[in-house]
Design an enzyme around this catalytic site. Structure first.
Site, mmCIF file in Angstrom:
data_model
loop_
_atom_site.group_PDB
_atom_site.id
_atom_site.type_symbol
_atom_site.label_atom_id
_atom_site.label_comp_id
_atom_site.label_asym_id
_atom_site.label_seq_id
_atom_site.Cartn_x
_atom_site.Cartn_y
_atom_site.Cartn_z
ATOM 1 N N GLY A 71 -2.697 -1.551 -6.383
ATOM 2 C CA GLY A 71 -3.995 -1.854 -5.794
ATOM 3 C C GLY A 71 -3.941 -2.044 -4.295
ATOM 4 N N THR A 72 -2.955 -1.431 -3.654
ATOM 5 C CA THR A 72 -2.756 -1.601 -2.210
ATOM 6 C C THR A 72 -3.966 -1.137 -1.408
ATOM 7 O OG1 THR A 72 -0.369 -1.269 -2.505
ATOM 8 C CG2 THR A 72 -1.247 -1.055 -0.270
ATOM 9 N N TRP A 74 -7.050 -0.704 -2.313
ATOM 10 C CA TRP A 74 -8.201 -1.556 -2.615
ATOM 11 C C TRP A 74 -8.117 -2.863 -1.835
ATOM 12 C CZ3 TRP A 74 -9.164 -4.179 -8.026
ATOM 13 C CH2 TRP A 74 -10.482 -4.643 -8.084
ATOM 14 N N HIS A 134 5.317 -3.717 1.740
ATOM 15 C CA HIS A 134 5.776 -3.684 0.351
ATOM 16 C C HIS A 134 7.021 -4.550 0.171
ATOM 17 C CE1 HIS A 134 2.947 -0.750 -0.989
ATOM 18 N NE2 HIS A 134 3.482 0.287 -0.396
ATOM 19 N N ARG A 156 0.133 -5.959 -10.591
ATOM 20 C CA ARG A 156 -0.532 -5.206 -11.650
ATOM 21 C C ARG A 156 0.296 -5.247 -12.932
ATOM 22 N NH1 ARG A 156 -2.443 1.129 -10.815
ATOM 23 N NH2 ARG A 156 -4.011 1.182 -12.478
ATOM 24 N N SER A 164 1.259 4.727 -13.235
ATOM 25 C CA SER A 164 0.690 5.167 -11.959
ATOM 26 C C SER A 164 1.783 5.607 -10.993
ATOM 27 C CB SER A 164 -0.132 4.037 -11.340
ATOM 28 O OG SER A 164 -0.739 4.434 -10.137
ATOM 29 N N TYR A 222 -4.375 -7.504 -10.419
ATOM 30 C CA TYR A 222 -5.277 -6.351 -10.355
ATOM 31 C C TYR A 222 -6.323 -6.429 -11.469
ATOM 32 C CZ TYR A 222 -6.589 -1.361 -10.195
ATOM 33 O OH TYR A 222 -7.275 -0.154 -10.101
ATOM 34 N N ARG A 285 -5.550 7.752 -8.116
ATOM 35 C CA ARG A 285 -5.569 8.548 -9.333
ATOM 36 C C ARG A 285 -6.750 8.185 -10.232
ATOM 37 N NH1 ARG A 285 -3.155 9.069 -14.526
ATOM 38 N NH2 ARG A 285 -2.595 6.862 -14.548
ATOM 39 N N GLY A 287 -7.398 4.330 -11.117
ATOM 40 C CA GLY A 287 -7.813 2.962 -10.864
ATOM 41 C C GLY A 287 -8.270 2.233 -12.114
#
Length: 323
Positions: A71-72, A74, A134, A156, A164, A222, A285, A287
């Protein structure tokens, strides 16, 4: 194909340093290197060393900390929109999030700014400075850990995170390295040999700090963000020091920011950007929550569920890892 160190035209000192580290087969590069307990590609490993040596945090800094595929994009978009909502109208058709990549608006310290032996000039960044990383918490520069700067972390469900991540690596992996099967990638993930992994150690570091220093680290899942975006956007704004006023809440500003930063809006705006400003689309991709059921076998689910139960035991951090 040349060895990764040579192909990336690294300095002799960098090559010697990398050769001193444990290494594993990479996902989209030939190798991952283990530095201070974390696995990374060559460029990121060297960037982390430089980041640790040279970055000086400011008290007003806000840092988005994630593992890849959690979810980076976002979270970057939400933080940028919240902090800059007076500067850029949320409903403005020319809002930066509609014309620029969130990865550009909130640049990564280890994935961009400190790469390739560059010492970036950060003096011109508007305050508060927004950065992303990260890097696991223990590897952050001492100035980050000791200062009053704030860190927002999203993690997540590992099952969705793995699926993902694998899809992205299949898309980006050079043909010269050969294919990376789902089964092989899953084995690597379960061993922790994954970019910026092991992921359980990564999330535990930020989780524990969010409990010890809640004013320092904001931790969210997430899945929880997806379930109640409005609530968590409000909490996020309060944490970063830009709370919504009563009038803003009444006027629906929280809902507007949530819509502006939604997967659907960011995906749609990406299509309209010029090619030189369009990179996030390849990284976005589905989400969705629970897409792992379409890819993983029951034995895979059991294996990863057992690993996470063991690694997270006693921490208070849990995930729903079964249907």
């Amino acid at each position: 194909m040349k060895r990764e160190e040579e192909a990336e035209d690294l300095s002799p000192e960098s090559k010697v340093f990398l050769l001193s580290l444990p290494k594993e087969k990479g996902w989209r590069t030939r190798y991952l290197y283990q530095y201070q307990g974390q696995w990374c590609q060559a460029k990121q490993t060297l960037a982390i060393v430089s980041f640790q040596k040279h970055f000086q945090a400011e008290a007003s800094d806000i840092m988005v900390a994630t593992v890849p595929r959690s979810g980076t994009i976002w979270l970057k978009a939400l933080v940028f929109a919240i902090v800059n909502r007076q500067r850029f109208g949320v409903s403005d058709d020319h809002h930066p999030l509609l014309t620029s990549d969130p990865h550009v608006l909130v640049a990564s310290l280890d994935y961009k700014l400190y790469q390739n032996d560059i010492l970036p000039d950060l003096s011109d960044f508007s305050r508060p400075r927004l950065f992303a990383t990260h890097v696991a918490y223990p590897l952050l520069p001492e100035s980050v850990k000791s200062s009053d700067c704030r860190i927002v972390h999203i993690c997540r469900n590992p099952l969705d995170n793995f699926v993902s991540l694998w899809h992205l690596q299949v898309k980006l992996r050079p043909e010269a390295l050969g294919p990376l099967s789902l089964e092989e990638a899953f084995d690597m993930y379960c061993r922790g040999a994954v970019p910026y992994g092991p992921y359980w150690e990564h999330m535990l570091g930020y989780w524990k700090m969010s409990l010890e220093r809640p004013q320092k680290v904001f931790f969210v899942k997430y899945e929880d963000m997806k379930e109640d975006t409005i609530l968590h956007v409000k909490r996020l704004a309060e944490f970063v020091g830009f709370p919504f006023s009563v009038d803003e809440e009444r006027e629906g500003v929280i809902e507007e920011i949530s819509k502006l930063c939604s997967f659907q809006t960011l995906r749609k705006s990406e299509v309209n950007r010029p090619p030189e400003k369009a990179t996030a689309n390849a990284l976005m991709r589905k989400g969705e929550v629970g897409d792992w059921v379409n890819h993983l076998t029951p034995s895979m689910v059991d294996q990863l569920s057992n690993i996470m139960a063991e690694k997270l035991h006693g921490s208070g951090l849990t995930f729903k890892l079964s249907q």
